[in-house]
Motif scaffolding. Structure first.
Motif, mmCIF file in Angstrom:
data_model
loop_
_atom_site.group_PDB
_atom_site.id
_atom_site.type_symbol
_atom_site.label_atom_id
_atom_site.label_comp_id
_atom_site.label_asym_id
_atom_site.label_seq_id
_atom_site.Cartn_x
_atom_site.Cartn_y
_atom_site.Cartn_z
ATOM 1 N N TYR A 15 0.900 -1.162 0.000
ATOM 2 C CA TYR A 15 0.000 0.000 0.000
ATOM 3 C C TYR A 15 0.932 1.204 0.000
ATOM 4 O O TYR A 15 2.131 1.084 0.331
ATOM 5 N N HIS A 16 0.437 2.354 -0.323
ATOM 6 C CA HIS A 16 1.246 3.557 -0.132
ATOM 7 C C HIS A 16 1.145 3.986 1.336
ATOM 8 O O HIS A 16 0.102 3.802 1.970
ATOM 9 N N ALA A 17 2.268 4.515 1.844
ATOM 10 C CA ALA A 17 2.286 4.960 3.242
ATOM 11 C C ALA A 17 1.263 6.085 3.429
ATOM 12 O O ALA A 17 0.558 6.126 4.441
ATOM 13 N N ALA A 23 -2.468 7.610 -5.482
ATOM 14 C CA ALA A 23 -2.709 6.717 -6.619
ATOM 15 C C ALA A 23 -1.400 6.458 -7.381
ATOM 16 O O ALA A 23 -0.347 6.999 -7.028
ATOM 17 N N GLU A 24 -1.481 5.636 -8.418
ATOM 18 C CA GLU A 24 -0.287 5.317 -9.221
ATOM 19 C C GLU A 24 -0.729 4.773 -10.577
ATOM 20 O O GLU A 24 -1.793 4.158 -10.687
ATOM 21 N N PHE A 25 0.102 5.017 -11.600
ATOM 22 C CA PHE A 25 -0.082 4.366 -12.901
ATOM 23 C C PHE A 25 0.940 3.256 -13.053
ATOM 24 O O PHE A 25 2.118 3.440 -12.710
ATOM 25 N N TYR A 26 0.516 2.103 -13.578
ATOM 26 C CA TYR A 26 1.422 1.062 -14.057
ATOM 27 C C TYR A 26 1.148 0.915 -15.555
ATOM 28 O O TYR A 26 -0.009 0.977 -15.985
ATOM 29 N N TRP A 27 2.211 0.671 -16.317
ATOM 30 C CA TRP A 27 2.108 0.639 -17.779
ATOM 31 C C TRP A 27 2.934 -0.539 -18.296
ATOM 32 O O TRP A 27 4.154 -0.569 -18.085
ATOM 33 N N ALA A 81 -3.672 -1.772 -2.534
ATOM 34 C CA ALA A 81 -2.338 -2.387 -2.538
ATOM 35 C C ALA A 81 -2.094 -2.993 -3.912
ATOM 36 O O ALA A 81 -3.036 -3.435 -4.576
ATOM 37 N N HIS A 82 -0.829 -3.005 -4.347
ATOM 38 C CA HIS A 82 -0.523 -3.480 -5.697
ATOM 39 C C HIS A 82 0.748 -4.311 -5.719
ATOM 40 O O HIS A 82 1.716 -4.023 -5.018
ATOM 41 N N ARG A 83 0.682 -5.339 -6.568
ATOM 42 C CA ARG A 83 1.784 -6.299 -6.721
ATOM 43 C C ARG A 83 1.724 -6.783 -8.157
ATOM 44 O O ARG A 83 0.640 -7.003 -8.689
HETATM 45 FE FE LIG Z 1 3.159 1.900 -5.460
#
Ligand SMILES: [Fe+2]
Ligand SMILES: O=P(O)(O)OC[C@H]1O[C@](O)(CO)[C@@H](O)[C@@H]1O
Length: 185
Positions: A92-94, A99-103, A138-140
């Motif tokens: 997760y971000h602290a 937010a975030e982009f993944y590409w 959260a992202h993985r």
């Molecule tokens: Fe992240």
């Protein structure tokens, strides 16, 4: 080691304060991923110095600067631990609402997402796919192919990383290979 087809972009900026800022490189071996895979026996039999992934990042602002952005490329090597695909630690971000982009850049991956209520879902990642990860999620990433999987990320410089929660409780579903196909179980 496989050759990376995707190289880090050339940096352009007009802000004189950024000139000379280097791309920061980190790598994570299997030993850095201890505790995240279900099959502990299979994990312990594998060479702990095996390279799992590398991240090259351009971090122009000091960590925590509001309003700034970070950019990075992650190169996630193929492999499995038991029948679970090689994956990033996940976080997760602290600052949980960031937010975030993944590409997706090369290879085949799956983005595993989990909200604060621990609902899990996944998105297929392929060259050119763009993924918006809202705050609180959260992202993985997992490499579900047999070649190098790479993806770019862009996230706020005041997002930070909360790895502890995932280290303690994990994700509530795992990406497992069943008859050659990834299943979220
Ligand atoms: Fe992240
Ligand atoms: O930080 P983790 O979970 O090891 O995953 C690596 C990727 O995630 C980031 O931390 C950004 O979310 C990047 O540094 C990199 O793209």
């Amino acid at each position: 080691m496989e050759n990376k087809k995707i190289i880090f972009p050339e940096l352009f900026f007009t802000d004189k304060n950024l000139v000379g800022r280097d791309v920061c490189k980190i790598s994570r071996n299997l030993s850095d991923l201890k505790g995240i895979f279900a099959d502990v026996e299979a994990f312990e039999k594998m060479p702990q110095d095996k390279l799992a992934y590398e991240v090259s990042s351009f971090l122009p602002e000091k960590e925590g600067t509001p309003g700034g952005l970070y950019f990075g490329i992650t190169y996630l090597y193929p492999g499995k631990v038991g029948n679970e695909y090689m994956m990033t630690k996940g976080h997760y971000h602290a600052s949980i609402d960031r937010a975030e982009f993944y590409w997706g850049l090369e290879g085949e991956g799956m983005l595993i997402l989990m909200d604060e209520q621990r609902n899990v879902w996944a998105e297929r990642v392929f060259p050119g796919s763009l993924h918006y990860i809202p705050g609180g999620v959260a992202h993985r990433m997992a490499n579900v192919g047999s070649s190098l999987f790479s993806f770019a990320a862009c996230w706020p410089s005041d997002a930070g990383h909360n790895y502890a929660e995932i280290a303690e409780k994990g994700f509530s579903a795992r990406l497992i290979e069943v008859n050659g196909i990834p299943h979220l179980i």
